[in-house]
Design a protein around this motif. Sequence first.
Motif, PDB file in Angstrom:
ATOM      1  N   TYR A 128     -79.011 -43.483  57.291  1.00  0.00           N
ATOM      2  CA  TYR A 128     -78.258 -42.429  56.593  1.00  0.00           C
ATOM      3  C   TYR A 128     -76.854 -42.297  57.173  1.00  0.00           C
ATOM      4  CZ  TYR A 128     -76.868 -37.820  54.908  1.00  0.00           C
ATOM      5  OH  TYR A 128     -76.182 -36.785  54.335  1.00  0.00           O
ATOM      6  N   LEU A 129     -76.749 -42.350  58.491  1.00  0.00           N
ATOM      7  CA  LEU A 129     -75.436 -42.220  59.134  1.00  0.00           C
ATOM      8  C   LEU A 129     -74.532 -43.397  58.774  1.00  0.00           C
ATOM      9  CD1 LEU A 129     -76.506 -40.953  62.679  1.00  0.00           C
ATOM     10  CD2 LEU A 129     -75.577 -39.616  60.777  1.00  0.00           C
ATOM     11  N   ILE A 130     -75.111 -44.571  58.643  1.00  0.00           N
ATOM     12  CA  ILE A 130     -74.315 -45.744  58.253  1.00  0.00           C
ATOM     13  C   ILE A 130     -73.727 -45.543  56.860  1.00  0.00           C
ATOM     14  CG2 ILE A 130     -74.445 -48.190  57.643  1.00  0.00           C
ATOM     15  CD1 ILE A 130     -76.511 -48.512  59.884  1.00  0.00           C
ATOM     16  N   TRP A 131     -74.574 -45.135  55.910  1.00  0.00           N
ATOM     17  CA  TRP A 131     -74.081 -44.933  54.549  1.00  0.00           C
ATOM     18  C   TRP A 131     -73.068 -43.795  54.493  1.00  0.00           C
ATOM     19  CZ3 TRP A 131     -74.629 -48.906  51.815  1.00  0.00           C
ATOM     20  CH2 TRP A 131     -75.794 -49.665  51.803  1.00  0.00           C
ATOM     21  N   ARG A 132     -73.247 -42.781  55.339  1.00  0.00           N
ATOM     22  CA  ARG A 132     -72.285 -41.679  55.357  1.00  0.00           C
ATOM     23  C   ARG A 132     -70.930 -42.149  55.860  1.00  0.00           C
ATOM     24  NH1 ARG A 132     -72.872 -36.667  59.413  1.00  0.00           N
ATOM     25  NH2 ARG A 132     -72.065 -38.316  60.774  1.00  0.00           N
ATOM     26  N   GLU A 133     -70.942 -42.977  56.909  1.00  0.00           N
ATOM     27  CA  GLU A 133     -69.683 -43.497  57.436  1.00  0.00           C
ATOM     28  C   GLU A 133     -68.991 -44.407  56.443  1.00  0.00           C
ATOM     29  OE1 GLU A 133     -68.095 -42.658  60.251  1.00  0.00           O
ATOM     30  OE2 GLU A 133     -69.650 -41.124  60.443  1.00  0.00           O
ATOM     31  N   LEU A 134     -69.758 -45.080  55.628  1.00  0.00           N
ATOM     32  CA  LEU A 134     -69.173 -45.948  54.603  1.00  0.00           C
ATOM     33  C   LEU A 134     -68.690 -45.157  53.397  1.00  0.00           C
ATOM     34  CD1 LEU A 134     -71.720 -48.924  54.653  1.00  0.00           C
ATOM     35  CD2 LEU A 134     -69.381 -48.911  55.571  1.00  0.00           C
ATOM     36  N   GLY A 135     -68.999 -43.859  53.354  1.00  0.00           N
ATOM     37  CA  GLY A 135     -68.553 -43.019  52.248  1.00  0.00           C
ATOM     38  C   GLY A 135     -69.295 -43.282  50.953  1.00  0.00           C
ATOM     39  N   LEU A 136     -70.553 -43.698  51.042  1.00  0.00           N
ATOM     40  CA  LEU A 136     -71.313 -44.077  49.847  1.00  0.00           C
ATOM     41  C   LEU A 136     -72.437 -43.101  49.511  1.00  0.00           C
ATOM     42  CD1 LEU A 136     -71.520 -47.938  50.420  1.00  0.00           C
ATOM     43  CD2 LEU A 136     -70.063 -46.703  48.808  1.00  0.00           C
ATOM     44  N   LEU A 137     -72.449 -41.946  50.175  1.00  0.00           N
ATOM     45  CA  LEU A 137     -73.446 -40.944  49.807  1.00  0.00           C
ATOM     46  C   LEU A 137     -73.173 -40.433  48.399  1.00  0.00           C
ATOM     47  CD1 LEU A 137     -73.755 -38.803  53.072  1.00  0.00           C
ATOM     48  CD2 LEU A 137     -75.161 -40.742  52.330  1.00  0.00           C
ATOM     49  N   GLY A 138     -74.230 -40.209  47.639  1.00  0.00           N
ATOM     50  CA  GLY A 138     -74.076 -39.757  46.272  1.00  0.00           C
ATOM     51  C   GLY A 138     -73.865 -40.874  45.275  1.00  0.00           C
ATOM     52  N   THR A 139     -73.919 -42.133  45.748  1.00  0.00           N
ATOM     53  CA  THR A 139     -73.779 -43.291  44.857  1.00  0.00           C
ATOM     54  C   THR A 139     -75.093 -44.062  44.815  1.00  0.00           C
ATOM     55  OG1 THR A 139     -73.056 -44.847  46.580  1.00  0.00           O
ATOM     56  CG2 THR A 139     -71.382 -43.440  45.575  1.00  0.00           C
ATOM     57  N   TRP A 140     -75.128 -45.093  43.983  1.00  0.00           N
ATOM     58  CA  TRP A 140     -76.324 -45.932  43.883  1.00  0.00           C
ATOM     59  C   TRP A 140     -76.463 -46.899  45.062  1.00  0.00           C
ATOM     60  CZ3 TRP A 140     -76.261 -47.880  38.083  1.00  0.00           C
ATOM     61  CH2 TRP A 140     -76.533 -46.785  37.244  1.00  0.00           C
ATOM     62  N   ALA A 141     -75.376 -47.162  45.769  1.00  0.00           N
ATOM     63  CA  ALA A 141     -75.372 -48.219  46.784  1.00  0.00           C
ATOM     64  C   ALA A 141     -76.510 -48.107  47.805  1.00  0.00           C
ATOM     65  CB  ALA A 141     -74.018 -48.251  47.491  1.00  0.00           C
ATOM     66  N   PRO A 142     -76.787 -46.921  48.380  1.00  0.00           N
ATOM     67  CA  PRO A 142     -77.869 -46.858  49.361  1.00  0.00           C
ATOM     68  C   PRO A 142     -79.246 -47.195  48.800  1.00  0.00           C
ATOM     69  CG  PRO A 142     -76.436 -44.945  49.543  1.00  0.00           C
ATOM     70  CD  PRO A 142     -76.051 -45.643  48.279  1.00  0.00           C
ATOM     71  N   LEU A 143     -79.387 -47.173  47.476  1.00  0.00           N
ATOM     72  CA  LEU A 143     -80.684 -47.427  46.864  1.00  0.00           C
ATOM     73  C   LEU A 143     -80.937 -48.905  46.607  1.00  0.00           C
ATOM     74  CD1 LEU A 143     -80.784 -44.500  44.266  1.00  0.00           C
ATOM     75  CD2 LEU A 143     -81.543 -44.518  46.638  1.00  0.00           C
ATOM     76  N   TRP A 144     -79.893 -49.747  46.746  1.00  0.00           N
ATOM     77  CA  TRP A 144     -80.120 -51.164  46.478  1.00  0.00           C
ATOM     78  C   TRP A 144     -79.304 -52.110  47.360  1.00  0.00           C
ATOM     79  CZ3 TRP A 144     -76.268 -54.567  45.119  1.00  0.00           C
ATOM     80  CH2 TRP A 144     -75.056 -54.029  44.708  1.00  0.00           C
ATOM     81  N   ALA A 145     -78.175 -51.679  47.887  1.00  0.00           N
ATOM     82  CA  ALA A 145     -77.262 -52.604  48.564  1.00  0.00           C
ATOM     83  C   ALA A 145     -77.863 -53.215  49.833  1.00  0.00           C
ATOM     84  CB  ALA A 145     -75.952 -51.898  48.895  1.00  0.00           C
ATOM     85  N   ALA A 146     -78.776 -52.503  50.493  1.00  0.00           N
ATOM     86  CA  ALA A 146     -79.397 -53.063  51.694  1.00  0.00           C
ATOM     87  C   ALA A 146     -80.210 -54.313  51.371  1.00  0.00           C
ATOM     88  CB  ALA A 146     -80.283 -52.019  52.362  1.00  0.00           C
TER      89      ALA A 146
END
Length: 285
Positions: A128-146
């Motif tokens: 979660y902290l990684i995605w927050r630092e990347l500024g991608l919270l609230g987007t689809w990216a955390p649900l598939w980009a990994a």
Amino acid sequence: MDAKYATGRVGRVATWVLLVLCSLAFLYPLVWLVSASLKGRGQVFDNALVPETFHWGNFATVFHELPLLPWLFNSLAIAVLAAVTVAVSSSMVAFGFAYFRFRGRSLVFGLVLATMMLPGAVTMVPVYLIWRELGLLGTWAPLWAANLFGSAFYIFLQRQFFLGLPRELFEAARIDGAGYWRLFTRIAMPLAIPSFVIVLLFEFQASWNNFQSALIYLNSESIEDFTAPLGIAYAMTKYSPTAGGQGDYQYVMVASLLITLPMLALFAFGQRYFIEGVATTGTKG
């Protein structure tokens, strides 16, 4: 001879009875869901498999009550992205482990498998902290980009399939001047279609049913940005009498049924590849 035949026949009958009972046990929740979706308010949870009155209008009204189409689109898009990216990336890594022979290969592969031993709760906060630092919270990216980096389980599954392919095919192609990428795309992947489809099915289902990640990362104020599982949870709260709702859970049942149908169709489509992949266990001649 007659006694032996009679014993065998009794055994077959007992097997069929057991299979029918198990099938009914697995089918009961789906039959109950279909029945509940056709009931009116106040009758949804009466456990009757045949509604007293069939409310076919529920299937039309639900699209006015809930933004079901946006939920389905969001889930479909995310599931396709997740399934395709993890299937391709895992296949590439698996082919590398199966074809190339290098010092420390077993150790590296063991480390990859060891990542499956980590519970999801352990990595939840760091991820979660990684995605927050990347500024991608609230987007689809955390649900598939990994999934761009593959999955240990799928890498193991496809590596076993690639190991069953005759190495002579690759050696002959190398003699003809084929590069490693061509070995992968022209020889390995066409022969590994069953395992590739299995990975697609497994990951599509996992992404389609993924409620936790959507709850964590899709913090949008618009409910139309929800995925299907998150939308169902929202609908349960919306119609709950304790939250000011009227108890119209029949719409929740209709939405749940409509969300289930794509997965049933997908598994029906991929059943042949699924059975072939399991039955051959990677053996190709």
